[in-house]
Write an enzyme that holds these catalytic residues in place. Structure first.
Site, mmCIF file in Angstrom:
data_model
loop_
_atom_site.group_PDB
_atom_site.id
_atom_site.type_symbol
_atom_site.label_atom_id
_atom_site.label_comp_id
_atom_site.label_asym_id
_atom_site.label_seq_id
_atom_site.Cartn_x
_atom_site.Cartn_y
_atom_site.Cartn_z
ATOM 1 N N VAL A 78 2.691 -6.677 15.017
ATOM 2 C CA VAL A 78 2.317 -5.761 15.198
ATOM 3 C C VAL A 78 3.659 -4.371 14.953
ATOM 4 O O VAL A 78 3.964 -4.702 16.575
ATOM 5 C CB VAL A 78 0.839 -5.654 16.149
ATOM 6 C CG1 VAL A 78 0.594 -3.965 15.875
ATOM 7 C CG2 VAL A 78 -0.147 -6.329 15.545
ATOM 8 N N THR A 109 6.921 1.829 4.557
ATOM 9 C CA THR A 109 4.847 2.052 5.299
ATOM 10 C C THR A 109 5.006 3.364 4.677
ATOM 11 O O THR A 109 5.630 4.182 4.172
ATOM 12 C CB THR A 109 5.545 1.981 6.884
ATOM 13 O OG1 THR A 109 5.901 1.211 7.248
ATOM 14 C CG2 THR A 109 4.170 3.407 7.003
HETATM 15 C C1 SD4 Z 1 6.503 -1.308 10.646
HETATM 16 N N1 SD4 Z 1 6.731 0.326 11.050
HETATM 17 O O1 SD4 Z 1 5.720 -2.162 10.504
HETATM 18 C C2 SD4 Z 1 6.222 -0.350 10.138
HETATM 19 C C3 SD4 Z 1 7.677 -1.052 8.601
HETATM 20 C C4 SD4 Z 1 8.087 0.583 8.234
HETATM 21 O O2 SD4 Z 1 9.792 1.331 6.912
HETATM 22 O O3 SD4 Z 1 7.765 1.731 8.807
HETATM 23 N N2 SD4 Z 1 8.894 0.153 7.084
HETATM 24 O O4 SD4 Z 1 7.512 -1.579 11.388
#
Ligand code: SD4
Length: 345
Positions: free
Chosen positions: A229, A200
């Site tokens: 989600v 992310t």
């Molecule tokens: C999620 N937090 O969809 C995001 C994925 C993420 O490092 O941050 N990965 O859960």
């Protein structure tokens, strides 16, 4: 001194800003060394190594005296368009059913916010999120409704799944094992053939007038159940911003952030007087106390900036890096302290 350490040290000196752990702190204990933002007051920070590119896309906006909101949108759009990044935007990996669904949120320090979740076939979810914020009375649109809104707003509907992502999905289907990898985000640690399954971009900025904003954008956990989600589009979980205090964003397994309203928690801890590094650390510690076993096998990372431009971070596991960009240095990449020193690549 190792070259990595040298690099970190020069980043530290040049950035002259971010809250860092003491170099060589083996246990990764957070030490509050936060200092105020550089003279111009503008600064942008982002999660992971690709955050350097996102910051550089955001910086011209801040350098020209533009708003933190415009800056974080520009940075997030850069990541969404980056074809090397298989976990944000158009190059993201799909869900269990082979469908690429995107989540994004954007928020300013006055509490204005917008988000989209499970958005399909639209290349820039962060801009759709901003339209939700600015052109609707709502905060969050999901799935088909989010797509319908985007199309009405003039966004082209286009198939986004790349051949590479489809091939990775076909490979994954051979075992169909859902197992998030710790620090899969680190491009510099990826080995050829690695299949990143979460990632992310969280980006936070303070502009010259001292206003804050943040954005968060992701394709979420690869191979997730269709309809899942994560935290990124949920205000308070993956992102929270308040001009009175500061801003926080998160990366890692989103279910943990959702359980704890985690980014809101980090901001509230700063409101109570903690520095950004201490606030991130307390949020991580709380997670460990609640789920000691689970916390050993998954990654959660927080990044925060306060209204003075001080920056801090903390992660469950070693390996989280974050990028800091200001008038002094545009490409600082810093190691976050962590609770556990284990590292799985
Ligand atoms: C999620 N937090 O969809 C995001 C994925 C993420 O490092 O941050 N990965 O859960």
């Amino acid at each position: 001194m190792t070259s990595r350490r040298r690099f970190l040290q020069s980043s530290l000196l040049a950035a002259g800003a971010a809250a860092l752990p003491a170099l060589g702190a083996e246990k990764n204990t957070a030490v509050s060394t936060a200092r105020p933002a550089a003279a111009s007051g503008a600064r942008v920070v982002s999660t992971w190594d690709f955050g350097v590119g996102a910051n550089q896309a955001a910086w011209p906006v801040l350098a020209d005296g533009g708003s933190a909101l415009d800056a974080v949108e520009a940075g997030a759009r850069w990541a969404e368009a980056d074809l090397c990044n298989n976990t944000v935007g158009r190059c993201g990996n799909p869900d269990r059913d082979g469908v690429l669904t995107l989540d994004a949120s954007i928020m300013d320090g006055d509490g204005r916010c917008g988000a989209v979740a499970a958005l399909e076939d639209i290349a820039h979810p962060v801009t759709v999120a901003r339209r939700v914020m600015e052109r609707t009375p709502h905060v969050l649109l999901v799935g088909a409704g989010a797509q319908q809104f985007a199309i009405e707003q003039g966004f082209p509907k286009q198939p986004l799944l790349t051949d590479k992502a489809r091939a990775a999905w076909n490979e994954w289907r051979k075992t169909s094992k859902y197992q998030p990898q710790i620090n899969a985000e680190r491009l510099d640690q990826a080995k050829p053939g690695d299949k990143t399954n979460h990632d992310t971009l969280g980006i936070l900025a303070i502009d010259r007038s001292g206003k804050l904003a943040g954005a968060c954008t992701t394709s979420g956990m690869a191979w997730k159940l269709h309809g899942r989600v994560g935290d990124s589009p949920i205000v308070g979980a993956g992102l929270y911003v308040d001009n009175e205090v500061g801003a926080a964003t998160a990366s890692g397994v989103g279910e943990e952030m959702l359980r704890n309203a985690a980014s809101f928690l980090v901001v509230e801890l700063m409101r109570q007087g903690r520095g950004p590094d201490e606030a991130c650390r307390e949020a991580i510690d709380r997670l460990v106390r609640k789920r000691p076993q689970a916390s050993k096998t998954l990654q959660v990372c927080f990044l925060a900036i306060n209204k003075h431009g001080e920056v801090g971070a903390h992660a469950l596991h070693r390996g989280f890096v974050y990028a800091v960009c200001d008038a002094n240095k545009r490409d600082a990449l810093l190691d976050s302290p962590s609770v556990y020193t284990t590292q799985q690549t």
